[in-house]
Design a protein around this motif. Structure first.
Motif, PDB file in Angstrom:
ATOM      1  N   TYR A   1       5.543  -0.670  -3.143  1.00  0.00           N
ATOM      2  CA  TYR A   1       4.242  -0.826  -2.492  1.00  0.00           C
ATOM      3  C   TYR A   1       4.354  -0.486  -1.005  1.00  0.00           C
ATOM      4  CZ  TYR A   1       0.256  -3.284  -0.411  1.00  0.00           C
ATOM      5  OH  TYR A   1      -0.868  -3.605   0.333  1.00  0.00           O
TER       6      TYR A   1
ATOM      7  N   ARG B   1       2.321   3.668   6.580  1.00  0.00           N
ATOM      8  CA  ARG B   1       1.557   4.342   7.633  1.00  0.00           C
ATOM      9  C   ARG B   1       1.385   3.376   8.798  1.00  0.00           C
ATOM     10  NH1 ARG B   1      -1.721   4.304   3.344  1.00  0.00           N
ATOM     11  NH2 ARG B   1      -3.215   3.048   4.528  1.00  0.00           N
TER      12      ARG B   1
ATOM     13  N   SER C   1       4.768   3.353  -0.593  1.00  0.00           N
ATOM     14  CA  SER C   1       3.568   4.151  -0.893  1.00  0.00           C
ATOM     15  C   SER C   1       2.474   3.963   0.158  1.00  0.00           C
ATOM     16  CB  SER C   1       3.030   3.792  -2.283  1.00  0.00           C
ATOM     17  OG  SER C   1       2.616   2.442  -2.325  1.00  0.00           O
ATOM     18  N   ASN C   2       2.556   2.891   0.932  1.00  0.00           N
ATOM     19  CA  ASN C   2       1.548   2.631   1.967  1.00  0.00           C
ATOM     20  C   ASN C   2       2.119   2.721   3.378  1.00  0.00           C
ATOM     21  OD1 ASN C   2      -1.076   1.576   0.506  1.00  0.00           O
ATOM     22  ND2 ASN C   2       0.638   0.600  -0.554  1.00  0.00           N
TER      23      ASN C   2
ATOM     24  N   PRO D   1      -1.290  -7.633   4.817  1.00  0.00           N
ATOM     25  CA  PRO D   1      -0.967  -7.174   3.467  1.00  0.00           C
ATOM     26  C   PRO D   1       0.238  -7.866   2.860  1.00  0.00           C
ATOM     27  CG  PRO D   1      -0.970  -5.312   5.026  1.00  0.00           C
ATOM     28  CD  PRO D   1      -1.342  -6.538   5.787  1.00  0.00           C
TER      29      PRO D   1
ATOM     30  N   PHE E   1      -1.620   1.128   8.270  1.00  0.00           N
ATOM     31  CA  PHE E   1      -1.505   0.147   7.184  1.00  0.00           C
ATOM     32  C   PHE E   1      -0.967  -1.181   7.714  1.00  0.00           C
ATOM     33  CE2 PHE E   1       1.669  -1.722   4.203  1.00  0.00           C
ATOM     34  CZ  PHE E   1       0.776  -2.291   3.310  1.00  0.00           C
TER      35      PHE E   1
END
Length: 386
Positions: free
Chosen positions: A264, A270, A267-268, A303, A273
């Motif tokens: 996770y 950034r 893939s995120n 997150p 993010f």
């Protein structure tokens, strides 16, 4: 006569196990710990010293007047051990002495072809033996901790898609006894050596995987299909994806594993993010690891705190369900995320929310850095303690 020999043999093994469990033990203190007479302990220790398995060491400092007590220790150079840990990503081999001191460590990526992998393990063991000027006769045993299901000889699934004999090729190559078990049961044996507990549910939530083991009356339970307390594959979300290992839909491993969390994060990855996480990783994907995820959560990452809260609740739910089936009043957990204060807070809150009686009081969360020694402890358990 046979009965007397069995009692004597058991007393020897109890003494050796105690010497691994506790420090600063004299013959007098061993007698007190085991509830045996000092004369019996003195006689058995004399035999173990003559065999070279234990040694007399330094004087134990005491405030009492009288004869000084001499510390009894495992003789580290009596024999050597290999401990091999294999998961789907990495294989680590430790060379240790009998006192669990690490002499040499080597590791390499787990190879997709199982026979090629076993050949690599054998060649690595040969190199370690040669480099340290040892011979097979100097080894007590080889312990192998492997991810997935095993019956003590074959690895069934967890790493490779085929059944693999992990014991015979290595044992035949060196003529050294080999013991094989899965990673979580090996870790449970290590925990037992640390704590000397006789009855507990052991749960492991770490990067190589999620699993459980049951220790009853001081012995590891295995079950008829070698999958007792298959904790990591409890179904917690029937809407989830199918697990490639257990073929169940939405099991714990497929939903909250550390690997899922790392995927996770990758893939995120950034700046927008999670700026905190981006900065901790210095903007480099190669720095994505569980340590930086934990630091991000502690610094207030929304997150990752959301994931921590969700994972803590699913973990708590699975633990309560496991406890309701297995009637043992001690649960010991080790896990990567428990180094996070926030995850601990979420976990305790979830336990208390889901069960109103104080189940959290029987849970012990342990952390220790010597988890890689667990296959060596498996070898000790098979070839010394049993």
């Amino acid at each position: 006569m046979k009965h007397i020999h069995e009692i004597k043999d058991k007393n020897k093994k109890d003494i050796l196990r105690l010497l691994y469990t506790k420090q600063n033990l004299s013959k007098k203190r061993i007698a007190s710990e085991l509830g045996l007479s000092q004369s019996v302990i003195t006689k058995i220790c004399a035999e173990l010293i003559a065999d070279g398995i234990i040694i007399e060491s330094n004087q134990i400092k005491t405030q009492k007047v009288g004869r000084n007590e001499i510390e009894i220790k495992i003789n580290p150079t009596y024999k050597y051990c290999f401990g091999i840990t294999i998961n789907h990503k990495k294989t680590t081999i430790l060379l240790t002495d009998l006192a669990l001191n690490i002499i040499k460590e080597t590791s390499f990526s787990t190879i997709l072809d199982p026979q090629e992998h076993i050949s690599r393990v054998i060649s690595s063991l040969r190199e370690l033996i040669a480099d340290n000027l040892l011979e097979s006769k100097y080894f007590m045993g080889i312990g192998i901790s492997i991810k997935g299901v095993t019956d003590g000889k074959y690895a069934y699934h967890g790493i490779w898609d085929t059944v693999v004999d992990m014991k015979s090729p290595i044992q035949q190559a060196f003529n050294i006894p080999v013991a094989v078990d899965n990673g979580v049961r090996c870790s449970a044996l290590l925990e037992q050596l640390h704590s000397n507990e006789k009855n507990f549910i052991f749960l492991k939530y770490m990067e190589p995987g999620i699993g459980g083991a049951l220790v009853r009356n001081g012995k590891i339970e295995r079950g008829e299909t070698h999958s007792i307390v298959d904790f990591g594959h409890l179904i917690i979300n029937p809407d989830g994806s199918y697990c490639p290992v257990c073929k169940r839909r939405g099991c714990l491993e497929s939903i909250i594993s550390i690997e899922q969390m790392l995927n996770y994060a990758k893939s995120n990855f950034r700046l927008d993010f999670c700026p905190v996480f981006w900065n901790l990783c210095e903007g480099l994907s190669k720095n994505i690891n569980i340590s930086n995820i934990i630091k991000s959560a502690e610094h207030g990452s929304i997150p990752f705190n959301q994931i921590f809260k969700r994972n803590a609740k699913f973990l708590a739910l699975s633990i309560i369900n496991t406890f309701s089936i297995i009637d043992i009043k001690k649960i010991i957990i080790i896990g990567d995320l428990f180094s996070s204060e926030r995850f601990n807070t979420y976990f305790k809150a979830a336990i208390n929310e889901l069960q109103l009686t104080p189940i959290y009081d029987i849970i012990q969360i342990h952390t220790y850095s010597d988890v890689m020694l667990s296959p060596v402890v498996l070898a000790l358990n098979e070839f010394i303690f049993i």
